[in-house]
Design a protein around this motif. Structure first.
Motif, mmCIF file in Angstrom:
data_model
loop_
_atom_site.group_PDB
_atom_site.id
_atom_site.type_symbol
_atom_site.label_atom_id
_atom_site.label_comp_id
_atom_site.label_asym_id
_atom_site.label_seq_id
_atom_site.Cartn_x
_atom_site.Cartn_y
_atom_site.Cartn_z
ATOM 1 N N VAL A 64 0.843 -1.196 0.000
ATOM 2 C CA VAL A 64 0.000 0.000 0.000
ATOM 3 C C VAL A 64 0.880 1.249 0.000
ATOM 4 O O VAL A 64 0.650 2.190 -0.768
ATOM 5 C CB VAL A 64 -0.948 0.000 1.226
ATOM 6 N N GLY A 65 1.905 1.229 0.851
ATOM 7 C CA GLY A 65 2.837 2.352 0.911
ATOM 8 C C GLY A 65 3.543 2.562 -0.424
ATOM 9 O O GLY A 65 3.706 3.692 -0.891
ATOM 10 N N LEU A 67 2.419 1.670 -3.364
ATOM 11 C CA LEU A 67 1.432 2.179 -4.324
ATOM 12 C C LEU A 67 1.299 3.697 -4.185
ATOM 13 O O LEU A 67 1.332 4.436 -5.168
ATOM 14 C CB LEU A 67 0.071 1.516 -4.076
ATOM 15 N N LYS A 68 1.167 4.151 -2.943
ATOM 16 C CA LYS A 68 1.015 5.592 -2.698
ATOM 17 C C LYS A 68 2.254 6.351 -3.160
ATOM 18 O O LYS A 68 2.158 7.422 -3.753
ATOM 19 C CB LYS A 68 0.741 5.855 -1.212
ATOM 20 N N ALA B 201 -0.436 6.858 8.355
ATOM 21 C CA ALA B 201 0.824 6.762 7.608
ATOM 22 C C ALA B 201 0.573 5.997 6.311
ATOM 23 O O ALA B 201 -0.411 5.272 6.190
ATOM 24 C CB ALA B 201 1.858 6.036 8.451
ATOM 25 N N ALA B 202 1.492 6.156 5.352
ATOM 26 C CA ALA B 202 1.299 5.591 4.011
ATOM 27 C C ALA B 202 1.066 4.084 4.032
ATOM 28 O O ALA B 202 0.324 3.559 3.222
ATOM 29 C CB ALA B 202 2.502 5.918 3.136
ATOM 30 N N ASN B 203 1.692 3.389 4.962
ATOM 31 C CA ASN B 203 1.512 1.932 4.919
ATOM 32 C C ASN B 203 0.574 1.391 6.003
ATOM 33 O O ASN B 203 0.611 0.227 6.347
ATOM 34 C CB ASN B 203 2.855 1.207 4.946
ATOM 35 N N MET B 204 -0.280 2.274 6.513
ATOM 36 C CA MET B 204 -1.312 1.847 7.456
ATOM 37 C C MET B 204 -2.626 1.730 6.715
ATOM 38 O O MET B 204 -2.888 2.486 5.779
ATOM 39 C CB MET B 204 -1.527 2.910 8.536
ATOM 40 N N PHE B 205 -3.458 0.817 7.124
ATOM 41 C CA PHE B 205 -4.847 0.818 6.653
ATOM 42 C C PHE B 205 -5.714 0.059 7.643
ATOM 43 O O PHE B 205 -5.210 -0.557 8.581
ATOM 44 C CB PHE B 205 -4.963 0.230 5.239
ATOM 45 N N ILE B 252 -6.934 4.197 1.718
ATOM 46 C CA ILE B 252 -6.164 4.132 0.471
ATOM 47 C C ILE B 252 -6.525 5.294 -0.452
ATOM 48 O O ILE B 252 -5.661 6.045 -0.890
ATOM 49 C CB ILE B 252 -6.445 2.813 -0.288
ATOM 50 N N ARG B 253 -7.815 5.382 -0.751
ATOM 51 C CA ARG B 253 -8.293 6.396 -1.690
ATOM 52 C C ARG B 253 -9.327 7.272 -0.988
ATOM 53 O O ARG B 253 -10.230 6.753 -0.345
ATOM 54 C CB ARG B 253 -9.003 5.719 -2.865
#
Lengths: 110, 337
Positions: A64-65, A67-68, B201-205, B252-253
């Motif tokens: 995910v990171g 991708l962003k 953060a970018a890699n959290m979801f 994510i989006r």
């Protein structure tokens, strides 16, 4: 357990061959390998997961990171060679809708 | 301190004399007890050597000079140990402090979860949520509106421990800020997604399944954001169906939308919601298949919902050798027959 990461560079594409399990312990290692690549403008980053048997949610977070980061830096992320269990994870989380994924074994990467 | 030192000195001399006289197991036992006491009183290794020297000099006033000097030498050697020991002490104190802080945070986190399950006519609800360590990345939520409709959420925050717990507080506060009236599951997830996307953060979801049960007509509406599918038990046919809701994970989006699904719940039917700690149970033989979970649920389905979830948890915990690898949450909502 350790992750084995081999990176091949061609002109416009970087291919990462990953082997092992991507979990909370190995995720930082994967992040370190992918992130600098996705930060390059115009770079195509292909991650070959043929030899990855298992990914946990922390591992998913790395993709995910990535991708962003690729969206922010105008690079492209692509995953190939996902086995069934790994594919299921991307599909349940809906990440298959936002990440470019090719299932199963791929010969070559053209 | 001076007091306790002279006390120790006296005690050491006594047990040493006893041992030298009788040279038996009992004497060695006293030595062991003494070393425990020394640790308790935070007396360093070189101080123990000092105790020994003082006792020996008193007992054997005519020791050869070399022997006395050798003790002084030993004392010097033990200094290094002493330093390491003190460092160990201070690390232990620090660790204890951290542990206390985590305990406080963990008990604070408990307040994020509903204290009780709302009572709804004709519904039998069971919930169990067990963290793998002190802090949990699993979240669930129940809310009953003025029409008696029940909103329920189950969420799994990526990762475990403190970061996941911090993230959970965001979800909790965002959900508390929504109006009492029932929000459509899809709209609620869209709303929540915007909050999450802005704040992680970018890699959290976060994955979540949100459902709304209307007990007046027994309809269940639900939407999912990348959450592990649950199960729907059909009482008339005695069968389990997958309860999945397609949608991308939260965070994510910014503009993700979530489809809304719907089930008409007949008497005896029940809904099973779970976190992936339930299906990602790993045993020595590999992963537990989803079918094994439905088999377990089937085995206990005659029990009230709360006992049902507890029994399923116990069996899964047993399969993993009573060592949870991931946080575990299981919710069952049954329309009573």
């Amino acid at each position: 357990m350790n992750l084995d990461i081999k990176t091949e560079h061609s002109k416009e594409e970087a291919i990462l061959y990953i082997e092992g399990e991507v979990d909370a312990y190995t995720a930082p290692q994967l992040k370190e390998a992918i992130e600098p690549l996705t930060e390059k403008d115009g770079q195509l980053v292909t991650v070959d997961l043929t030899n990855v048997s298992y990914i946990d949610s922390t591992g998913l977070g790395i993709f995910v990171g990535a991708l962003k980061s690729s969206e922010a830096n105008n690079s492209k992320l692509r995953l190939v060679g996902l086995n069934q269990r790994v594919m299921r994870l991307f599909s349940i989380t809906g990440l298959d809708e936002v990440i470019d994924i090719e299932e199963g074994k791929k010969e070559g990467t053209q | 301190m001076a007091d306790s030192y002279s006390l120790m000195q006296e005690q050491y001399r006594k047990i040493l004399v006893t041992y030298l006289k009788e040279k038996n197991e009992q004497g060695l036992y006293y030595a062991q007890q003494f070393s425990k006491k020394v640790l308790e009183n935070q007396i360093s290794p070189e101080e123990v050597v000092s105790l020994h020297i003082e006792a020996i000099e008193e007992l054997f006033p005519y020791m050869p000079e070399g022997a006395v000097d050798s003790f002084e030498f030993l004392l010097e050697v033990m200094m290094g140990y002493g330093l390491a020991y003190r460092e160990h002490q201070s690390l232990r104190d620090k660790q204890r402090e951290l542990e206390n802080e985590i305990n406080v945070a963990a008990s604070m986190q408990q307040t994020f979860l509903p204290k009780e399950i709302p009572f709804v006519q004709d519904l039998d609800v069971g919930v169990l949520s067990v963290p793998a360590s002190k802090m949990s990345g699993d979240y669930y939520h129940f809310v009953k509106d003025e029409n008696g409709c029940v909103g329920l959420a189950i969420a799994d925050i990526i990762g475990k421990g403190v970061p996941a717990a911090l993230c959970m507080s965001m979800i909790k506060y965002a959900m508390d800020s929504y109006p009492e009236q029932r929000l459509q599951p899809g709209a609620l997830l869209e709303n929540l997604n915007r909050v999450v996307e802005q704040n992680v953060a970018a890699n959290m979801f976060i994955t979540m399944m949100y459902g709304s049960y209307d007990p007046r007509v027994h309809h269940f509406y639900y939407s999912g954001a990348g959450h592990e599918p649950g199960f729907y038990y059909n009482y008339a046919e005695d069968s389990f169906d997958e309860l999945s809701a397609k949608g991308v994970v939260l965070g994510i989006r910014r503009d993700s939308s979530f489809l809304e699904y719907h089930k008409k719940v007949e008497p005896g039917d029940f809904i099973v919601l779970l976190s992936d700690g339930v299906t990602e149970c790993r045993t020595d033989d590999g992963f537990i298949e989803r079918e094994e979970i439905t088999n377990l649920i089937r085995q206990y389905k005659h029990l009230p919902a709360q006992q049902l979830v507890e029994n399923v948890f116990y069996q899964l915990e047993k399969l993993q050798g009573f060592q949870l690898r991931d946080d575990f949450t299981l919710i069952i909502i049954r329309r009573e027959v």
